[in-house]
Design a protein around this motif. Structure first.
Motif, PDB file in Angstrom:
ATOM      1  N   THR A 285      -5.350 -10.608  -6.418  1.00 20.50           N
ATOM      2  CA  THR A 285      -6.542 -10.922  -7.193  1.00 20.50           C
ATOM      3  C   THR A 285      -7.733 -10.448  -6.378  1.00 20.50           C
ATOM      4  OG1 THR A 285      -5.507 -12.870  -8.187  1.00 20.50           O
ATOM      5  CG2 THR A 285      -7.913 -12.745  -8.247  1.00 20.50           C
ATOM      6  N   LEU A 286      -8.490  -9.523  -6.922  1.00 20.24           N
ATOM      7  CA  LEU A 286      -9.616  -8.943  -6.201  1.00 20.24           C
ATOM      8  C   LEU A 286     -10.899  -9.692  -6.521  1.00 20.24           C
ATOM      9  CD1 LEU A 286     -10.798  -6.669  -4.416  1.00 20.24           C
ATOM     10  CD2 LEU A 286     -11.068  -5.313  -6.513  1.00 20.24           C
ATOM     11  N   GLN A 287     -11.635 -10.043  -5.467  1.00 19.85           N
ATOM     12  CA  GLN A 287     -12.966 -10.604  -5.612  1.00 19.85           C
ATOM     13  C   GLN A 287     -13.956  -9.696  -4.905  1.00 19.85           C
ATOM     14  OE1 GLN A 287     -11.946 -14.963  -4.463  1.00 19.85           O
ATOM     15  NE2 GLN A 287     -14.008 -15.027  -5.318  1.00 19.85           N
ATOM     16  N   ILE A 288     -15.094  -9.484  -5.535  1.00 17.90           N
ATOM     17  CA  ILE A 288     -16.176  -8.724  -4.915  1.00 17.90           C
ATOM     18  C   ILE A 288     -17.397  -9.617  -4.888  1.00 17.90           C
ATOM     19  CG2 ILE A 288     -17.657  -6.690  -5.080  1.00 17.90           C
ATOM     20  CD1 ILE A 288     -15.363  -5.234  -6.439  1.00 17.90           C
ATOM     21  N   ALA A 289     -17.815  -9.965  -3.677  1.00 17.10           N
ATOM     22  CA  ALA A 289     -18.950 -10.872  -3.480  1.00 17.10           C
ATOM     23  C   ALA A 289     -18.763 -12.167  -4.268  1.00 17.10           C
ATOM     24  CB  ALA A 289     -20.251 -10.189  -3.873  1.00 17.10           C
ATOM     25  N   GLY A 290     -17.539 -12.672  -4.281  1.00 15.06           N
ATOM     26  CA  GLY A 290     -17.247 -13.944  -4.935  1.00 15.06           C
ATOM     27  C   GLY A 290     -16.924 -13.842  -6.408  1.00 15.06           C
ATOM     28  N   ASN A 291     -17.050 -12.668  -7.003  1.00 11.29           N
ATOM     29  CA  ASN A 291     -16.771 -12.482  -8.427  1.00 11.29           C
ATOM     30  C   ASN A 291     -15.329 -12.015  -8.621  1.00 11.29           C
ATOM     31  OD1 ASN A 291     -19.635 -12.800  -9.561  1.00 11.29           O
ATOM     32  ND2 ASN A 291     -19.918 -11.178  -8.046  1.00 11.29           N
ATOM     33  N   VAL A 292     -14.552 -12.780  -9.359  1.00 13.21           N
ATOM     34  CA  VAL A 292     -13.158 -12.417  -9.612  1.00 13.21           C
ATOM     35  C   VAL A 292     -13.107 -11.269 -10.613  1.00 13.21           C
ATOM     36  CG1 VAL A 292     -10.928 -13.223 -10.473  1.00 13.21           C
ATOM     37  CG2 VAL A 292     -12.376 -14.765  -9.138  1.00 13.21           C
ATOM     38  N   ARG A 294     -11.363  -9.228 -13.367  1.00 13.88           N
ATOM     39  CA  ARG A 294     -10.343  -9.450 -14.392  1.00 13.88           C
ATOM     40  C   ARG A 294     -10.189  -8.185 -15.224  1.00 13.88           C
ATOM     41  NH1 ARG A 294      -9.588 -14.821 -13.847  1.00 13.88           N
ATOM     42  NH2 ARG A 294     -11.403 -16.092 -13.215  1.00 13.88           N
ATOM     43  N   SER A 295      -9.206  -8.209 -16.113  1.00 15.87           N
ATOM     44  CA  SER A 295      -8.927  -7.009 -16.905  1.00 15.87           C
ATOM     45  C   SER A 295     -10.073  -6.643 -17.834  1.00 15.87           C
ATOM     46  CB  SER A 295      -7.644  -7.216 -17.728  1.00 15.87           C
ATOM     47  OG  SER A 295      -7.777  -8.330 -18.604  1.00 15.87           O
ATOM     48  N   ASP A 296     -10.929  -7.633 -18.178  1.00 12.86           N
ATOM     49  CA  ASP A 296     -12.054  -7.355 -19.074  1.00 12.86           C
ATOM     50  C   ASP A 296     -13.390  -7.303 -18.335  1.00 12.86           C
ATOM     51  OD1 ASP A 296     -12.157 -10.000 -18.395  1.00 12.86           O
ATOM     52  OD2 ASP A 296     -12.491 -10.759 -20.430  1.00 12.86           O
ATOM     53  N   THR A 297     -13.343  -7.210 -17.010  1.00 14.16           N
ATOM     54  CA  THR A 297     -14.581  -7.159 -16.235  1.00 14.16           C
ATOM     55  C   THR A 297     -15.374  -5.898 -16.558  1.00 14.16           C
ATOM     56  OG1 THR A 297     -13.669  -8.465 -14.403  1.00 14.16           O
ATOM     57  CG2 THR A 297     -15.550  -7.054 -13.903  1.00 14.16           C
ATOM     58  N   VAL A 298     -16.648  -6.068 -16.816  1.00  7.59           N
ATOM     59  CA  VAL A 298     -17.542  -4.949 -17.107  1.00  7.59           C
ATOM     60  C   VAL A 298     -18.334  -4.630 -15.841  1.00  7.59           C
ATOM     61  CG1 VAL A 298     -19.469  -4.149 -18.529  1.00  7.59           C
ATOM     62  CG2 VAL A 298     -17.700  -5.628 -19.521  1.00  7.59           C
ATOM     63  N   ALA A 299     -18.477  -3.353 -15.555  1.00 14.18           N
ATOM     64  CA  ALA A 299     -19.183  -2.939 -14.344  1.00 14.18           C
ATOM     65  C   ALA A 299     -20.616  -3.452 -14.345  1.00 14.18           C
ATOM     66  CB  ALA A 299     -19.166  -1.420 -14.219  1.00 14.18           C
ATOM     67  N   SER A 300     -21.030  -4.017 -13.209  1.00 11.59           N
ATOM     68  CA  SER A 300     -22.395  -4.490 -13.030  1.00 11.59           C
ATOM     69  C   SER A 300     -22.691  -4.464 -11.536  1.00 11.59           C
ATOM     70  CB  SER A 300     -22.563  -5.908 -13.584  1.00 11.59           C
ATOM     71  OG  SER A 300     -21.829  -6.835 -12.802  1.00 11.59           O
ATOM     72  N   PRO A 301     -23.948  -4.516 -11.130  1.00 10.76           N
ATOM     73  CA  PRO A 301     -24.266  -4.447  -9.694  1.00 10.76           C
ATOM     74  C   PRO A 301     -23.547  -5.491  -8.851  1.00 10.76           C
ATOM     75  CG  PRO A 301     -26.250  -4.159 -11.002  1.00 10.76           C
ATOM     76  CD  PRO A 301     -25.161  -4.520 -11.971  1.00 10.76           C
ATOM     77  N   VAL A 303     -20.474  -6.548  -9.133  1.00 11.91           N
ATOM     78  CA  VAL A 303     -19.025  -6.313  -8.967  1.00 11.91           C
ATOM     79  C   VAL A 303     -18.727  -4.856  -8.637  1.00 11.91           C
ATOM     80  CG1 VAL A 303     -18.360  -8.223 -10.459  1.00 11.91           C
ATOM     81  CG2 VAL A 303     -18.666  -5.941 -11.457  1.00 11.91           C
ATOM     82  N   VAL A 304     -19.698  -4.140  -8.147  1.00 13.83           N
ATOM     83  CA  VAL A 304     -19.526  -2.718  -7.855  1.00 13.83           C
ATOM     84  C   VAL A 304     -19.672  -2.486  -6.351  1.00 13.83           C
ATOM     85  CG1 VAL A 304     -20.698  -0.489  -8.042  1.00 13.83           C
ATOM     86  CG2 VAL A 304     -20.140  -1.770 -10.095  1.00 13.83           C
ATOM     87  N   VAL A 305     -18.784  -1.639  -5.819  1.00 18.74           N
ATOM     88  CA  VAL A 305     -18.865  -1.218  -4.423  1.00 18.74           C
ATOM     89  C   VAL A 305     -19.196   0.275  -4.446  1.00 18.74           C
ATOM     90  CG1 VAL A 305     -17.656  -1.079  -2.208  1.00 18.74           C
ATOM     91  CG2 VAL A 305     -17.136  -2.935  -3.805  1.00 18.74           C
ATOM     92  N   PRO A 306     -20.459   0.638  -4.403  1.00 16.72           N
ATOM     93  CA  PRO A 306     -20.867   2.027  -4.645  1.00 16.72           C
ATOM     94  C   PRO A 306     -20.488   2.997  -3.539  1.00 16.72           C
ATOM     95  CG  PRO A 306     -22.769   0.698  -4.049  1.00 16.72           C
ATOM     96  CD  PRO A 306     -21.626  -0.254  -4.225  1.00 16.72           C
ATOM     97  N   GLY A 307     -20.293   2.509  -2.306  1.00  9.76           N
ATOM     98  CA  GLY A 307     -20.038   3.426  -1.206  1.00  9.76           C
ATOM     99  C   GLY A 307     -18.587   3.820  -1.033  1.00  9.76           C
ATOM    100  N   LEU A 308     -17.658   3.186  -1.771  1.00  5.07           N
ATOM    101  CA  LEU A 308     -16.243   3.478  -1.579  1.00  5.07           C
ATOM    102  C   LEU A 308     -15.913   4.901  -2.030  1.00  5.07           C
ATOM    103  CD1 LEU A 308     -13.900   1.511  -0.590  1.00  5.07           C
ATOM    104  CD2 LEU A 308     -12.993   1.861  -2.880  1.00  5.07           C
ATOM    105  N   LYS A 309     -15.200   5.647  -1.173  1.00  2.00           N
ATOM    106  CA  LYS A 309     -14.866   7.036  -1.457  1.00  2.00           C
ATOM    107  C   LYS A 309     -13.365   7.258  -1.641  1.00  2.00           C
ATOM    108  CE  LYS A 309     -19.064   8.547  -1.271  1.00  2.00           C
ATOM    109  NZ  LYS A 309     -19.726   9.021  -2.521  1.00  2.00           N
ATOM    110  N   ILE A 310     -12.531   6.494  -0.948  1.00  2.00           N
ATOM    111  CA  ILE A 310     -11.078   6.670  -1.037  1.00  2.00           C
ATOM    112  C   ILE A 310     -10.462   5.344  -1.450  1.00  2.00           C
ATOM    113  CG2 ILE A 310      -8.970   7.282   0.209  1.00  2.00           C
ATOM    114  CD1 ILE A 310     -10.623   8.981   2.074  1.00  2.00           C
TER     115      ILE A 310
END
Length: 469
Positions: A285-292, A294-301, A303-310
């Motif tokens: 289960t992935l959390q980004i800055a405390g936000n879980v 889910r399959s219906d998660t919509v991209a927003s600032p 829940v986004v990790v902009p610097g990831l390249k690989i």
């Protein structure tokens, strides 16, 4: 290198005393330093000058150079006692520490020049609670690289006062039994630590008991770490926060065999993170800055990790829930330029295979409409490709939306295809001219490539892509 040094030394000896005396001390130091430490010690009997040379040559000890019978004796402690230093490297992976002279930890810590130390406790591998790491090891202030395996960590470290590792840059912990407080102290006492490798199964000490099988939280916080490799089969929640220079986070063997819950992965305050994987929708289960996520998660600032390249993911394309999570993960990393997908096939009795190809096609059409973020993708590697129709639907999605893709490398599962020609023949049969035209430009089939599983390579930031050879 050692063979060449031995040959040069032999030539000098057989050439006569004049030739030996004609060599400069600096050259002789280099020759002795490249010999196995047992051979280097033997040079001290050649003449009084050679004893001085051996005693003043930076020493590297590797017990692999010892005869097997000597590994269970005090031979190593004898070398440490006879050689005043400088001592640079010590690798003890074969000795039985219980049989060594008990002075060996003090002799190591007392040299003051030790830079690399590896201690593999074979007795602790057989009896996990039988061997405690000598506390003196944690007072080697000159250490730059430390590798420990199968030790019980000395407990009750008083706020870091018993740990002095100001120059430590690389730390490897393999099957170490340690309290969460002592782990925090260890990391806090290593202010320039850049690379951390931790591999389990993991056990945390709590009071007087060891919770070897009970699943625990692993919280990582560091101002200096740049690369972290984790293989923890006993952790239910891994959290990395306040790691401002962390660039690479690699998860290996995170879940135990047959386990459908590999824990929660929480990433927060990691602005330089550019490498992440393997994430598994089945077990993570992935959390980004405390936000879980889910399959219906919509991209927003948030829940986004902009610097990831690989990014590397392990997915079973026959399970719709996993494929939906794959699409959701991709939305969270909008700027990846390299994507690794490993096609996984889990225990058939534990999953449902009633997912149609049409359902997958519809899912990826929706993902495309939502601008699932692969527009910057330049390279994709598809490991263990089976040629399943649901895998093909995913490739069609990539073909439609990855406008900057330069190469797609298919690595068939061993036994699925006997040649690259069979893969091309399968793709030719698809009724999709657009996909065929795209594949002819970027598709490469390489049955010989495999997933990189070497821990040292995975943690090496000088390697551009740690997920493949």
């Amino acid at each position: 290198m050692a063979d060449g040094a031995a040959s040069l030394l032999s030539a000098a000896v057989h050439g006569g005393k004049g030739r030996i005396n004609g060599l400069h001390d600096d050259l002789l130091h280099q020759i002795i330093g490249h010999l196995p430490f047992t051979d280097a010690a033997r040079t001290s009997v050649l003449a009084s000058r050679w004893r001085h040379l051996w005693r003043s040559t930076p020493l590297a000890i590797d017990d692999a150079h010892l005869p097997v019978p000597a590994r269970a004796t005090s031979a190593v402690a004898g070398f440490l006692a006879d050689h005043p230093g400088p001592l640079v490297t010590v690798r003890l992976r074969h000795c039985r520490f219980a049989s060594l002279d008990p002075t060996w930890p003090r002799l190591l810590a007392g040299k003051g020049t030790l830079q690399e130390l590896a201690l593999f406790n074979k007795d602790g591998k057989v009896q996990p609670y039988s061997a405690r790491l000598p506390a003196e090891i944690l007072r080697c202030a000159s250490l730059r690289c430390l590798s420990l395996a199968f030790w019980m960590f000395p407990g009750g470290l008083s706020g870091g006062a018993d740990i002095i590792l100001p120059q430590l840059r690389v730390l490897e912990l393999i099957n170490i039994y340690i309290s969460k407080e002592d782990l925090d102290t260890l990391l806090a006492s290593s202010p320039v630590l850049e690379t951390l490798t931790v591999r389990g199964p993991w056990a945390f000490r709590s009071g007087a008991f060891w919770n070897y099988h009970k699943r625990k939280r692993f919280h990582l916080r560091s101002q200096s770490l740049r690369s972290v490799v984790l293989g923890l089969s006993g952790v239910e929640h891994f959290e990395v926060t306040d790691a401002p220079v962390l660039e690479s986070l690699i998860l290996k063997e995170q879940s135990a065999a047959g386990c459908d819950d590999g824990g929660r992965i929480n990433i927060a305050c990691t602005p330089k993170l550019r490498i992440l994987g393997y994430l598994e929708p089945r077990v993570h289960t992935l959390q980004i800055a405390g936000n879980v996520i889910r399959s219906d998660t919509v991209a927003s600032p948030s829940v986004v990790v902009p610097g990831l390249k690989i990014l590397a993911l392990r997915v079973n394309f026959r399970v719709l829930r996993e494929v939906k999570m794959l699409a959701s993960f991709l939305r969270c990393f909008p700027n990846i330029d390299t994507l690794h997908i490993e096609s996984a096939l889990h225990d058939p009795s534990a999953i449902h295979y009633g997912v149609t190809r049409e359902q997958h096609a519809e899912l990826w059409q929706e993902a495309s409409a939502l601008k699932c973020s692969i527009s910057h993708l330049k390279r994709m590697v598809f490991h263990k490709f089976r040629g399943h129709p649901n895998e093909i639907e995913f490739l069609k999605f990539i073909a439609t939306d990855a406008h900057e893709l330069e190469s797609l490398l298919l690595v068939p599962l061993k036994g699925s295809f006997t040649s690259a020609a069979q893969v091309n023949e399968m793709i030719d049969k698809l009724d999709c001219p657009q996909f065929l035209a795209w594949a002819s430009k970027v598709l490469i089939v390489s049955p010989k490539m495999d997933i990189a599983r070497n821990l040292h390579k995975a943690s090496d930031l000088s390697i551009n892509d740690p997920f493949c050879y």
